[in-house]
Scaffold this motif. Sequence first.
Motif, PDB file in Angstrom:
ATOM      1  N   TYR A   1     -21.201 -20.975 -50.289  1.00 56.80           N
ATOM      2  CA  TYR A   1     -22.178 -22.060 -50.125  1.00 56.80           C
ATOM      3  C   TYR A   1     -21.646 -23.273 -50.868  1.00 56.80           C
ATOM      4  O   TYR A   1     -21.284 -23.177 -52.048  1.00 56.80           O
ATOM      5  CB  TYR A   1     -23.546 -21.634 -50.668  1.00 56.80           C
TER       6      TYR A   1
ATOM      7  N   TYR B   1     -23.745 -33.362 -53.956  1.00 56.26           N
ATOM      8  CA  TYR B   1     -24.821 -34.057 -54.647  1.00 56.26           C
ATOM      9  C   TYR B   1     -24.437 -35.514 -54.893  1.00 56.26           C
ATOM     10  O   TYR B   1     -23.277 -35.838 -55.135  1.00 56.26           O
ATOM     11  CB  TYR B   1     -25.120 -33.394 -55.998  1.00 56.26           C
TER      12      TYR B   1
ATOM     13  N   GLN C   1     -25.466 -38.562 -57.501  1.00 57.13           N
ATOM     14  CA  GLN C   1     -26.145 -38.788 -58.764  1.00 57.13           C
ATOM     15  C   GLN C   1     -26.021 -40.243 -59.178  1.00 57.13           C
ATOM     16  O   GLN C   1     -24.915 -40.768 -59.326  1.00 57.13           O
ATOM     17  CB  GLN C   1     -25.587 -37.892 -59.877  1.00 57.13           C
TER      18      GLN C   1
ATOM     19  N   GLY D   1     -28.049 -41.752 -64.988  1.00 61.02           N
ATOM     20  CA  GLY D   1     -29.221 -41.290 -65.722  1.00 61.02           C
ATOM     21  C   GLY D   1     -30.255 -40.557 -64.899  1.00 61.02           C
ATOM     22  O   GLY D   1     -31.348 -40.288 -65.385  1.00 61.02           O
ATOM     23  N   LYS D   2     -29.883 -40.231 -63.645  1.00 60.74           N
ATOM     24  CA  LYS D   2     -30.843 -39.565 -62.768  1.00 60.74           C
ATOM     25  C   LYS D   2     -30.403 -38.132 -62.451  1.00 60.74           C
ATOM     26  O   LYS D   2     -29.301 -37.717 -62.779  1.00 60.74           O
ATOM     27  CB  LYS D   2     -30.984 -40.355 -61.458  1.00 60.74           C
ATOM     28  N   ARG D   3     -31.262 -37.424 -61.788  1.00 58.49           N
ATOM     29  CA  ARG D   3     -30.941 -36.059 -61.378  1.00 58.49           C
ATOM     30  C   ARG D   3     -29.958 -36.056 -60.225  1.00 58.49           C
ATOM     31  O   ARG D   3     -29.940 -36.995 -59.427  1.00 58.49           O
ATOM     32  CB  ARG D   3     -32.218 -35.335 -60.955  1.00 58.49           C
ATOM     33  N   PRO D   4     -29.166 -35.008 -60.082  1.00 57.93           N
ATOM     34  CA  PRO D   4     -28.333 -34.876 -58.876  1.00 57.93           C
ATOM     35  C   PRO D   4     -29.250 -34.631 -57.677  1.00 57.93           C
ATOM     36  O   PRO D   4     -30.180 -33.834 -57.751  1.00 57.93           O
ATOM     37  CB  PRO D   4     -27.469 -33.650 -59.171  1.00 57.93           C
TER      38      PRO D   4
ATOM     39  N   PHE E   1     -20.804 -35.338 -56.432  1.00 55.89           N
ATOM     40  CA  PHE E   1     -20.263 -34.082 -56.917  1.00 55.89           C
ATOM     41  C   PHE E   1     -20.260 -33.051 -55.796  1.00 55.89           C
ATOM     42  O   PHE E   1     -21.256 -32.906 -55.073  1.00 55.89           O
ATOM     43  CB  PHE E   1     -21.116 -33.517 -58.057  1.00 55.89           C
TER      44      PHE E   1
ATOM     45  N   LYS F   1     -25.010 -19.111 -59.033  1.00 57.64           N
ATOM     46  CA  LYS F   1     -24.499 -20.132 -59.933  1.00 57.64           C
ATOM     47  C   LYS F   1     -23.691 -21.171 -59.166  1.00 57.64           C
ATOM     48  O   LYS F   1     -22.957 -20.840 -58.234  1.00 57.64           O
ATOM     49  CB  LYS F   1     -23.594 -19.503 -61.001  1.00 57.64           C
ATOM     50  N   LEU F   2     -23.812 -22.399 -59.605  1.00 54.02           N
ATOM     51  CA  LEU F   2     -23.016 -23.484 -59.032  1.00 54.02           C
ATOM     52  C   LEU F   2     -21.905 -23.864 -60.006  1.00 54.02           C
ATOM     53  O   LEU F   2     -22.146 -24.028 -61.193  1.00 54.02           O
ATOM     54  CB  LEU F   2     -23.885 -24.708 -58.762  1.00 54.02           C
TER      55      LEU F   2
ATOM     56  N   PHE G   1     -19.390 -27.013 -60.449  1.00 58.80           N
ATOM     57  CA  PHE G   1     -19.270 -28.376 -59.961  1.00 58.80           C
ATOM     58  C   PHE G   1     -17.842 -28.891 -60.051  1.00 58.80           C
ATOM     59  O   PHE G   1     -17.080 -28.520 -60.948  1.00 58.80           O
ATOM     60  CB  PHE G   1     -20.185 -29.307 -60.761  1.00 58.80           C
ATOM     61  N   GLY G   2     -17.508 -29.789 -59.134  1.00 59.66           N
ATOM     62  CA  GLY G   2     -16.275 -30.549 -59.248  1.00 59.66           C
ATOM     63  C   GLY G   2     -16.448 -31.636 -60.301  1.00 59.66           C
ATOM     64  O   GLY G   2     -17.527 -31.812 -60.866  1.00 59.66           O
ATOM     65  N   GLN G   3     -15.375 -32.380 -60.548  1.00 58.07           N
ATOM     66  CA  GLN G   3     -15.359 -33.357 -61.630  1.00 58.07           C
ATOM     67  C   GLN G   3     -16.120 -34.631 -61.305  1.00 58.07           C
ATOM     68  O   GLN G   3     -16.433 -35.411 -62.190  1.00 58.07           O
ATOM     69  CB  GLN G   3     -13.912 -33.714 -61.998  1.00 58.07           C
TER      70      GLN G   3
END
Lengths: 115, 114
Positions: free
Chosen positions: A32, A36, A38, A41-44, A89, A102-103, A105-107
């Motif tokens: 999966y 995202y 982002q 200062g906000k949520r993804p 991301f 679990k996710l 994430f890329g950089q």
Amino acid sequence: GENVEQHPSTLSVQEGDSAVIKCTYSDSASNYFPWYKQELGKRPQLIIDIRSNVGEKKDQRIAVTLNKTAKHFSLHITETQPEDSAVYFCAADDAGGTSYGKLTFGQGTILTVHP
Amino acid sequence: GAVVSQHPSWVICKSGTSVKIECRSLDFQATTMFWYRQFPKQSLMLMATSNEGSKATYEQGVEKDKFLINHASLTLSTLTVTSAHPEDSSFYICSASRSNQPQHFGDGTRLSIL
């Protein structure tokens, strides 16, 4: 464990151009792959996702492609607009079947769309 | 639907104090909650995974005695940063998920330790 590499780290385009962000993953069990957006200062925010039984998925100006053999997936944004400017991301999830786990994430990619 | 609320959104405190951050799923029961840490201009790093009623599973390198996680109900998980120091200053984000649904993220908590 899973390792996700994302490129480029920064991407600058003119309004109306296309933007492509690429990710590779290491764990062949991952099935999966969400993307995202982002803002500072906000949520993804989930913008599009794909499962490994699908090669491509499109939602208006956004598309994701997956090459499971090569273990890489890409985000494509067409007709970019200044409001697309944000950090993007990719992530990989190794939960099996239709479940979620679990996710990793890329950089991240800082996308700047110039008017 | 699938709203996750995180509180507080910003906290500033002195070195040595403990800080508690709450993560609530407002309109669904979350079987699993995740805690992430994000340093400026960096990615989200998973700290721990918590399932309701059981001990959290911490990622390698995360001190469980430093970052206490409690998931007492299907709608609430808390992260307590104990004896916080300036190097603990970061953006902490929680997410919540239920079976066969992707993670939904909270708005994050910006923690600044003086």
